[in-house]
Enzyme design. Structure first.
Site, short mmCIF file in Angstrom:
data_model
loop_
_atom_site.label_atom_id
_atom_site.label_comp_id
_atom_site.label_asym_id
_atom_site.label_seq_id
_atom_site.Cartn_x
_atom_site.Cartn_y
_atom_site.Cartn_z
N PHE A 22 0.82 -1.22 0.00
CA PHE A 22 0.00 0.00 0.00
C PHE A 22 0.85 1.26 0.00
O PHE A 22 0.36 2.33 -0.38
CB PHE A 22 -0.88 0.06 1.27
CG PHE A 22 -1.85 -1.06 1.39
CD1 PHE A 22 -3.05 -1.03 0.70
CD2 PHE A 22 -1.57 -2.16 2.18
CE1 PHE A 22 -3.95 -2.08 0.79
CE2 PHE A 22 -2.47 -3.21 2.29
CZ PHE A 22 -3.66 -3.17 1.59
N ASP A 62 -10.78 16.60 -13.88
CA ASP A 62 -11.84 15.88 -13.17
C ASP A 62 -12.87 15.36 -14.18
O ASP A 62 -13.66 16.14 -14.70
CB ASP A 62 -12.55 16.83 -12.20
CG ASP A 62 -12.26 16.52 -10.75
OD1 ASP A 62 -11.61 15.48 -10.49
OD2 ASP A 62 -12.69 17.30 -9.89
N ASN A 113 -13.37 5.07 -5.48
CA ASN A 113 -13.25 5.99 -4.32
C ASN A 113 -13.50 5.25 -3.01
O ASN A 113 -14.63 4.87 -2.73
CB ASN A 113 -14.22 7.16 -4.47
CG ASN A 113 -13.79 8.10 -5.57
OD1 ASN A 113 -13.56 7.67 -6.70
ND2 ASN A 113 -13.62 9.35 -5.26
N ARG A 167 -19.14 9.64 -8.84
CA ARG A 167 -18.05 8.72 -8.48
C ARG A 167 -18.64 7.46 -7.85
O ARG A 167 -19.75 7.45 -7.35
CB ARG A 167 -17.11 9.38 -7.44
CG ARG A 167 -16.37 10.60 -7.97
CD ARG A 167 -15.28 10.21 -8.97
NE ARG A 167 -14.57 11.37 -9.48
CZ ARG A 167 -14.90 12.05 -10.58
NH1 ARG A 167 -15.96 11.68 -11.30
NH2 ARG A 167 -14.18 13.08 -10.99
N TYR A 178 0.60 10.93 -10.60
CA TYR A 178 0.15 9.90 -9.65
C TYR A 178 -0.34 8.65 -10.40
O TYR A 178 0.14 7.54 -10.17
CB TYR A 178 -0.95 10.46 -8.74
CG TYR A 178 -1.67 9.38 -7.94
CD1 TYR A 178 -0.96 8.57 -7.05
CD2 TYR A 178 -3.04 9.15 -8.10
CE1 TYR A 178 -1.60 7.57 -6.33
CE2 TYR A 178 -3.68 8.16 -7.38
CZ TYR A 178 -2.96 7.37 -6.50
OH TYR A 178 -3.60 6.36 -5.80
N LYS A 215 1.57 4.78 -10.83
CA LYS A 215 0.93 3.49 -10.50
C LYS A 215 0.90 2.59 -11.72
O LYS A 215 1.13 1.38 -11.63
CB LYS A 215 -0.49 3.73 -9.99
CG LYS A 215 -0.55 4.40 -8.63
CD LYS A 215 -0.23 3.39 -7.54
CE LYS A 215 -0.36 3.98 -6.16
NZ LYS A 215 -0.18 3.00 -5.09
N1 LIG Z 1 -7.72 6.18 -0.49
C1 LIG Z 1 -8.18 6.01 -1.73
O1 LIG Z 1 -9.34 6.34 -2.05
C2 LIG Z 1 -7.30 5.34 -2.77
C3 LIG Z 1 -7.79 5.22 -4.09
C4 LIG Z 1 -7.00 4.60 -5.04
C5 LIG Z 1 -5.76 4.06 -4.69
N2 LIG Z 1 -5.29 4.20 -3.42
C6 LIG Z 1 -3.96 3.62 -3.09
O2 LIG Z 1 -4.09 2.84 -1.91
C7 LIG Z 1 -2.88 2.88 -1.15
C8 LIG Z 1 -3.19 3.27 0.27
O3 LIG Z 1 -3.86 4.53 0.29
P1 LIG Z 1 -4.31 5.22 1.65
O4 LIG Z 1 -5.48 6.07 1.34
O5 LIG Z 1 -4.40 4.21 2.72
O6 LIG Z 1 -3.05 6.17 1.90
P2 LIG Z 1 -2.32 6.53 3.27
O7 LIG Z 1 -1.49 7.74 2.98
O8 LIG Z 1 -3.30 6.62 4.39
O9 LIG Z 1 -1.38 5.27 3.50
C9 LIG Z 1 -0.13 5.10 2.87
C10 LIG Z 1 0.83 4.57 3.93
O10 LIG Z 1 2.10 4.31 3.32
C11 LIG Z 1 3.14 4.87 4.14
N3 LIG Z 1 4.26 5.17 3.24
C12 LIG Z 1 4.26 6.03 2.18
N4 LIG Z 1 5.47 6.04 1.59
C13 LIG Z 1 6.26 5.17 2.26
C14 LIG Z 1 7.61 4.74 2.15
N5 LIG Z 1 8.42 5.24 1.21
N6 LIG Z 1 8.09 3.82 3.01
C15 LIG Z 1 7.29 3.31 3.99
N7 LIG Z 1 5.99 3.68 4.16
C16 LIG Z 1 5.49 4.60 3.32
C17 LIG Z 1 2.52 6.07 4.81
O11 LIG Z 1 3.17 6.46 6.01
C18 LIG Z 1 1.09 5.57 5.06
O12 LIG Z 1 0.99 4.90 6.30
C19 LIG Z 1 -1.96 3.86 -1.88
O13 LIG Z 1 -1.05 3.11 -2.65
C20 LIG Z 1 -2.91 4.66 -2.77
O14 LIG Z 1 -2.27 5.12 -3.93
C21 LIG Z 1 -6.03 4.83 -2.46
#
Ligand SMILES: NC(=O)c1ccc[n+]([C@@H]2O[C@H](COP(=O)([O-])OP(=O)(O)OC[C@H]3O[C@@H](n4cnc5c(N)ncnc54)[C@H](O)[C@@H]3O)[C@@H](O)[C@H]2O)c1
Length: 337
Positions: free
Chosen positions: A79, A299, A178, A236, A148, A152
């Site tokens: 993640f 958007d 979302n 969304r 971004y 990915k």
């Molecule tokens: N939240 C959403 O709606 C959403 C939608 C699409 C994709 N995503 C993807 O899901 C994943 C998690 O998203 P989230 O909303 O939980 O984000 P978040 O920011 O809450 O969690 C990301 C975590 O990764 C850690 N992190 C970041 N870079 C790091 C590194 N270099 N080394 C170690 N730890 C690191 C951060 O401290 C954090 O705890 C991400 O990859 C994001 O791109 C999220």
């Protein structure tokens, strides 16, 4: 089974960790640098069951290699990433380094340490600006319009290339729509989420609306109301974080008998920004100010998944496909932090 969760102190990773701790006897290790994640979340998870927590940045390649070789994980659920679209436009290097370069190193170390399964958080942003208002299938063209989404998509390609050279390595790529809501934990019939979204700055709609309802913010900005949708605001697909988390656990056993694959994660149903605002006003019984401001660049009017593939192939059974539950859990979480 030994599982490494990178980014497990963050929003989505912590919900996956929580479900694994509560429903399996797998041995969990969380690796996180706490850049956007929270130590409070780790401490809460430790009250459910103890696990190893490694505070480390994935950019520390030598240490990552050493940890993977020493622990011999069976599965990595990855993640850890940055995920604010607007920030990625201003600082693309930050995104390519963390999301693509660090992921490349993690995959390389995983192959070397004989990790068999890799589950990756991707995003609907890989599809880019989909012009037609139809639900998006996994075989639609990918054409990200910001760093971004591109960071990915590049990681997706690296995973695909890895399976060509390493026969024992399999992946599941999840393209999230979302994600919203919080831990569905009940005590004495009351919903009291123990973990939830803690983003700072917050950029996601549902937590922003909930914060406005709770008077933590003065006004909710709606970015444009002249889109080609039934009420003019963007549409969304909102998926409850508990259902999204459960798909990751299903993916672990799915890979025992199936090949690597890509799946959308959404409910295939769209709600407009105005519908979300009204729903939260009704649930919370709070009125608050909204203002229409200029559209944000890039958007799309309509971003909704087709989720037929995961329902059919993985037999994923979402349990919280209910907008009221999503908003209510987000509200109950926000009330208590
Ligand atoms: N939240 C959403 O709606 C959403 C939608 C699409 C994709 N995503 C993807 O899901 C994943 C998690 O998203 P989230 O909303 O939980 O984000 P978040 O920011 O809450 O969690 C990301 C975590 O990764 C850690 N992190 C970041 N870079 C790091 C590194 N270099 N080394 C170690 N730890 C690191 C951060 O401290 C954090 O705890 C991400 O990859 C994001 O791109 C999220």
């Amino acid at each position: 089974m030994k599982i490494l969760i990178t980014g497990g102190a963050g929003y989505i990773g912590s919900h996956v960790a929580k479900q694994l701790l509560e429903t399996t006897d797998y041995q969990i290790t969380i690796l996180d640098n706490l850049s956007t994640g929270s130590i409070k979340t780790i401490k809460t998870l430790q009250t459910i069951k103890t696990f190893d927590f490694i505070e480390l940045d994935l950019k520390e390649f030598d240490k990552v290699k050493e940890i993977l070789e020493k622990n011999r994980f069976d599965v990595i659920i990855h993640f850890a990433a940055f995920s604010i679209v607007s920030e990625s436009m201003q600082n693309p290097f930050k995104y390519y380094f963390n999301n693509t370069v660090n992921t490349t190193n993690l995959i390389k170390c995983a192959v070397k340490a004989d990790v068999k399964k890799f589950i990756f958080s991707s995003t609907a942003a890989v599809y880019g600006d989909v012009q037609q208002n139809s639900n998006i299938r996994e075989d639609f063209p990918t054409n990200p319009i910001n760093p971004y989404g591109m960071s990915k998509l590049m990681s997706e390609k690296i995973l695909q290339d890895t399976t060509k050279i390493s026969k024992n390595f399999k992946y599941i790529i999840f393209r999230y729509f979302n994600v919203a809501g919080a831990d569905m934990f009940y005590k004495n019939d009351l919903l009291i989420p123990r973990i939830g979204e803690r983003h700072e700055p917050e950029t996601h709609l549902i937590p922003l609306v909930v914060k406005t309802a709770l008077k933590k913010r003065e006004v909710l900005n709606i970015y444009g109301d002249d889109f080609d949708t039934f009420d003019g605001s963007c549409i969304r697909d909102y998926i409850h974080v508990e259902d999204l988390a459960n798909a990751h656990i299903e993916a672990i056993t799915y890979l025992d008998k199936n090949e690597s694959d890509i799946f959308n994660l959404g409910y295939a149903k769209g709600y407009s920004v105005k519908e979300i605002v009204n729903s939260i006003k009704n649930i919370t019984n709070c009125d608050f100010k909204t203002q229409i401001i200029e559209r944000r660049g890039g958007d799309p009017a309509f971003l909704v998944s087709d989720n037929g593939k995961i329902l059919d192939k993985m037999k994923w059974k979402p349990k919280f496909n209910n907008l009221e539950l999503i908003c209510k859990s987000a509200y109950e979480w926000e009330k208590n932090i």
